[in-house]
Design an enzyme around this catalytic site. Structure first.
Site: not given
Ligand code: GLU
Length: 511
Positions: A252-255, A467
């Site tokens: 996922s793009k959060r990680k 991030r």
């Protein structure tokens, strides 16, 4: 029989490495069989699909070295290849099912469905359509339709027994019908759902083998039932393991950066990325790690796809890319450097920022380093500020990242507006608010103009740097959760803003 495979991306965001991975395996399998690989655009989610996203997906797959025999850009005998242009075909098919008694009109309102689901959940049951509209008489249905009542078309599903099917990688699978919903086939707006469209298109486009992500396994019973209702032979099914984050959650793009463009921008060669994606699900018979998509096709068998949860590991990708870079001749290497970012097209984006701030050409290197290559590694101290606390810095970056994650178009003015609104909301002066962003993006507290820099870097690199900044600051999971809640509240405060709805990462919206 000619083997025909397809990739069917939904153009609702950045070109995802997961799409590239599935596309590669479809391409390789088709080539290995002397077959055809086609590309279809699944844009029935009109609110989220954009032509820009479609273009980015096509470009990124071509960049990777894939080509397709048929598709929206190259045409072909089974077109149109965009689902939005095939609405009438799905309508006809859905009506055929209604006439056959295999599907029915449903007039239930969303309020009624919400109540029904809440009651089912409270009773510990799986939410599932309860079949109320199945008991309407033909006259009642006609009366409702004539009065223009909102409706959908749903498929009938058996109440008891199991759906048994075969997945090429997993063998026999059984799913009880009691777990399968009476799927909506045609939505209120007349558009089909994925489930109807995928079956109709795979059949009409002569697809013989469906290779797709394992998240679709639970949808197979609905699809097979539709094949049965239509009297069609289903294709061979093969569900590939999903790519994973290092913590084994779904990529996922959060990680992890998930956009192919990100890897292109950081200087990964397309053949190295294709090789890496190939390694995610397959190995050469001689275990050699360096191989091309063509090498794969020469040695490929469907059943040799690995079933493990492949972890997308940036270090391993960098190692592999290094192997490719070092194998180039000096001339080829120079060509690659130019193709990557030292070309006129890319430099043209920097000139307006640099020219007026330069006294010597060599200044360019110091000023634009973070726009061409990586920005320097950050430390907590870099965020020390005379008025902002470290906590405030984390809050600013977290909220900005959440807003940026949800942006559909990466435009200077939109980015600016987002920051202005957030600064107002947090009661901060814009200069204060932007400080942590300058540091996160450029590695410096003063740099070339921030919003222009964000535009040059693009969404993937920009988000990645924010991030990374949060990691450097060590924002804890607990804090993260609290900020997530605060962000939802912030979103709720500003309903009149343009569509910047934060959505969880999902392959698609299911009805
Ligand atoms: N549009 C779907 C997706 O992008 C396609 C799934 C399928 O291959 O059937 O995930």
């Amino acid at each position: 029989m000619t083997v025909r495979t397809r990739i069917a991306p939904s153009p609702t965001g950045d070109p995802h490495v997961g799409t590239a991975y599935i596309a590669l395996f479809n391409w390789v399998f088709a080539k290995s069989q002397g077959g055809e690989f086609i590309l279809r655009i699944e844009d029935t989610d009109a609110a989220r699909s954009t032509p820009e996203s479609e273009q980015l997906i096509l470009d990124s797959l071509r960049w990777l070295g894939l080509d397709w025999a048929e598709g929206p850009d190259v045409g072909g005998p089974f077109g149109p290849y965009r689902q939005s242009a095939r609405k009438h075909i799905y309508q006809e098919h859905a009506h055929r099912l209604v006439e056959q008694g295999d599907a029915f009109y449903c007039f239930c309102t969303s309020e009624r469905l919400d109540e029904m689901r809440a009651a089912q959940r409270a009773a510990g049951e799986n939410p599932r359509y309860d079949g109320r509209c199945l008991s309407l008489t033909a006259d009642e249905v006609h009366a409702q339709l004539n009065s223009g009542a909102e409706h959908v078309i749903r498929m009938k599903v058996p109440d008891t027994g199991h759906c048994e099917f075969r997945d090429e990688l997993r063998g026999g699978i059984e799913i009880p019908w009691s777990q399968v919903d009476m799927q909506v086939l045609i939505k209120h707006d007349g558009f089909p759902t994925y489930h109807l469209a995928v079956v109709v298109d795979d059949q009409l486009m002569g697809i013989t083998h469906v290779l797709r992500g394992e998240e679709w396994i639970n949808s197979v019973p609905k699809h097979l039932l539709l094949y049965q209702y239509f009297g069609w032979e289903p294709p061979v099914l093969c569900h590939l393991p999903l790519l994973r984050n290092p913590d084994h959650s779904k990529l996922s793009k959060r990680k992890n950066p998930t956009s192919v463009n990100y890897y292109e921008r950081i200087g990964v060669l397309p053949e190295a990325l294709a090789n890496y994606l190939g390694m995610m699900g397959w190995s050469m018979p001689d275990e050699r790690e360096i191989f091309s998509a063509e090498d794969m096709a020469k040695n490929f068998e469907l059943t040799s796809i690995h079933l493990g949860g492949p972890v997308f590991d940036l270090e391993k990708l960098s190692w592999l890319n290094g192997q490719y870079l070092r194998a180039l001749s000096p001339d080829e290497f120079m060509d690659r450097v130019q193709d990557w970012a030292l070309n006129r097209e890319h430099l043209a984006k920097l000139v307006p920022l640099l020219q007026e701030r330069t006294e010597r050409l060599s200044d360019l290197v110091g000023q634009a380093d973070y726009l061409l290559g990586d920005r320097r590694a950050l430390q907590r101290d870099d965020f020390a500020h005379k008025t902002l606390s470290e906590e405030q810095v984390g809050v600013i970056i977290e909220h900005t990242l959440r807003e940026f994650d949800a942006l559909r178009h990466w435009r200077r003015d939109d980015l600016h507006q987002i920051c202005k609104r957030l600064a107002d909301h947090l009661g901060l002066k814009i200069r204060e608010f932007l400080f942590p962003l300058f540091v996160s993006i450029s590695g410096r507290s003063v740099s070339l103009p921030l919003f222009d820099s964000l535009v040059v870097l693009g969404p993937d690199l920009s988000r990645m740097r924010l991030r990374d900044a949060l990691d450097v600051l060590g924002v804890s999971k607990k804090q993260g959760k609290r900020l997530e809640k605060q962000h939802r509240e912030y979103q709720a405060l500003t309903p009149s803003q343009p569509k910047r709805i934060i959505r969880p990462e999902r392959g698609r919206l299911e009805q």
